[in-house]
Design a protein around this motif. Sequence first.
Motif, short mmCIF file in Angstrom:
data_model
loop_
_atom_site.label_atom_id
_atom_site.label_comp_id
_atom_site.label_asym_id
_atom_site.label_seq_id
_atom_site.Cartn_x
_atom_site.Cartn_y
_atom_site.Cartn_z
N THR B 50 42.78 61.87 157.49
CA THR B 50 44.04 62.49 157.05
C THR B 50 45.02 61.45 156.49
OG1 THR B 50 45.06 62.32 159.23
CG2 THR B 50 43.84 64.33 158.76
N ASN B 77 48.89 64.95 159.51
CA ASN B 77 47.87 65.61 160.33
C ASN B 77 48.56 66.53 161.33
OD1 ASN B 77 45.92 66.36 162.16
ND2 ASN B 77 45.07 64.31 162.42
N TYR B 426 42.15 68.00 158.30
CA TYR B 426 42.36 67.58 156.90
C TYR B 426 41.93 68.68 155.94
CZ TYR B 426 41.79 65.05 152.53
OH TYR B 426 41.87 64.66 151.22
#
Lengths: 444, 442
Positions: B50, B77, B426
């Motif tokens: 992420t 994230n 993600y």
Amino acid sequence: MPDLSINFAGIKSPNPFWLASAPPTNSGYQVMKAFEAGWGGAVWKTLGVPVINVSSRYGSVNYRGTRMAGFNNIELITDRTLSDNLKEIEEVKKYFPDHAVIASLMVESKKEWEQIIKDAENAGADGLELNFGCPHGMCERGMGSAVGQEPEVLKTIVTWAKEFATVPVITKLTPNISHIIDPGLAAVEGGTDALSLINTIKSIVGIDLDSYAPYPVVDGKGTNGGYCGPAVKPIALEMVKELAKHVQIKDTPISGIGGIESWRDVVEFILLGAGSVQVCTAVMHYGFDIVREMEKGLTRFMLDKGYETIEDFRGKALPNVTEWKHLNLKYKVIAEIDESKCIGCDLCYIACDDGAHQAIAIPGNGKGRIPEIIEENCVGCNLCSLVCPVEECITMVRKDDGSASKTWDERTIAGTIPMTFDDERAGGNGHFVPSVADALKHKK
Amino acid sequence: MGLYSPPKSEAEFQKNFGQKKPLMNQTEAFYESSRCLFCYDAPCMNACPTHIDVPLFIKQIHTGNVIGAAETIFEANWLGNACGVVCPTTELCEGSCVYDNQHVPVIQIGRLQNFATSKAMAEDAKLFSAGESNGKKVAIIGAGPAGLSCACELRTLGYEVDIFEAKSKPSGLTVYGIAPYKITNEEVLDEIDYLQKQLGFTIHYNTAITTKAQLENLENNYDAIFLGVGIGATRQLGLEGEDKEGVIGAVEFIEELRMKHHEVQVPENVVVIGGGNTAIDAASESAKMGAKQVSLVYRRDRERMGAYNFEYDFAISTGVDSVFNATPVEILGNGKATGVKFIKTEVVDGKLSNIEGSEFLIECNLVIKATGQAKQGAFLSLIDDLELDKKSRITVHPETYQTTNPKYFAGGDAVNGGAEVVNGAYEGKMAARGMHGMLVDS
């Protein structure tokens, strides 16, 4: 074994490690403990008309994980009666006749100076230190740095002290001036036997973001304090050097003070001419035992270099401290990266690219992180070697042609220095500078 | 053998399952954060799926801006708190910390991350809010990491979001499938609660989407649909005796353990079949539940194990024994499993084959199969034009996470075949952005 003992302006001490006049020398108990631990001398916490102190007295500058990289205080001189202090000085001298006990003094009138000097000598003080340094509290009443900042007043009081004293007189200087030679010379002219410096630097170590008051906060308010600790060492070294090189002062012994914590610091002060050193913050942080590292380190240094006494190397760096105009402009170093040690943090790259001369390249695009020096761009500024977190990874290697030195002074005489704003002889002329628009390629 | 006694109470369970990455205290965080070098183009940041700005949040922690650090983390994230402790950090951010190149201990990035986000959660710091409504609605199937992350991102972009979750709790495998010593149920649920309060997405629990009619209903009522359905139950091995009592899939075993804690009975002898991270978890958990003998049996050698080295080492530290190059033949027992018959294997001409006559028996009362999960193929076939790859993973556009049916987007295990929480987080976020590109930005 090397002999660490000194004779500082007539004050004998088993080693050059003295406690500075400060909280660690507030009482006989502390000074006795210090001598037991290995300190050779102690400058007693300044005697005078006792003060009343505030609660909340110290502040510090912490840097990353390090506490007290800088330290300040708003404590005043002793808040104990003179008779109690004198009694304890006398007792300490009975236990430790060969150690140096120096009485720091700060009073106002000539009469008071006469009285307190007699008292201190009667108690057995081996020397006197005139406190012309405190930049907080006492100076508001015309003492401390208020004296140190007025060479004529300082000289007068030194003259008084010398008139009354039979033991050596050390004059302690404040760094809160623009030119340390002025008070230094005044003290010498007044007849001082020695100088000590630096006292603390006028400072605010920080502001409390909730109460909007400077540290240390006293009931919602604060005042400037005196700054000391490791952060002030460079300022102290510079001032010691100034005095030690001055033609009229250089023969006056200097006690070096300011940020001393390790044997290296001690050696540096001695190399710049100090005949003894005084320590406060390191003891306030780690206690008296810190002296053991200094003693062992200094001994090892002297053994390694083949010195038998402190005098053998005192002032040895002074000939190498010169003016900028005498530095060799032909000398050239270039950074060299040891790829086998490089960890790929690329701090050298960004430091050079953003903060220096765009002389380091990185592969980028996932092709590794080992940076490369662009030799033709490197001006040898040292920055990369300073930011590199790895021991001995980036070194500066001499790359000039070794031909005869050429200084600014010499070039001035030869008429080859730049004279006009657009002079072709500008040092940076011909040196690589990226185009302005190149900056945008880094834009994320 | 057996390093642990069977836990008889919640307290004993918590003792056996002490957190591998306990919350840092303020002093630990202060000193640990002081060590970060603030690398240029930091490898840790690039190693994070992420791309959390790790040097920035560590600097923020160190300078006393801990809530700001949490903001930096959550911005990248949405499940930053859980990821701090459940991520295989030694394989990701911490594994790339440059300190390791000089054998200096790497920065404990995961624990620092968790320190910051835990503080924000404990203080209920309001860091995010829903964007101004854009009048669009999105349905999300599955409240796992991908679905939740997608929901959070969509809310900041002004979408109305309904999540449909088959189970009674949010966050999917984070709460149902991760070893209890990696994160507690409370911590998982607190993070979702924290996010939900700020962003206001709706989760419909115990609402499984399983039929064509349900899907059509969603298609008619929402502008886009996100598939965060994960993968399914443990695959059948097709072994003789597999239907006996005492034979369970690892995913099911871990779920039961996470929900019932000390009430789960684990017998003295346990066999775990498999070589992935789930097998390791099931084996370590069995040991921590007081099993005296836990045998982890994998059909290939140590080097070929799918599990991370640090996970394997952890299992060994809990007292698990490993057996390599053996594959199960039959589960023995009269109604209840009493043991597993294995046969030794070897690799001949690059192919795994059994060594004839090398059968051996491991006695046990519980057999845990950690041999992979079935995909959601049957359910996914209900969606028109939805293309799956050979491994039954949903095919998506690599940037927008749009599926071959333009109304549907997907992310998480259903797309990547089974990866980490951080990957789901993600992909869910990217899918949300993909939807936004399609529905509003274009």
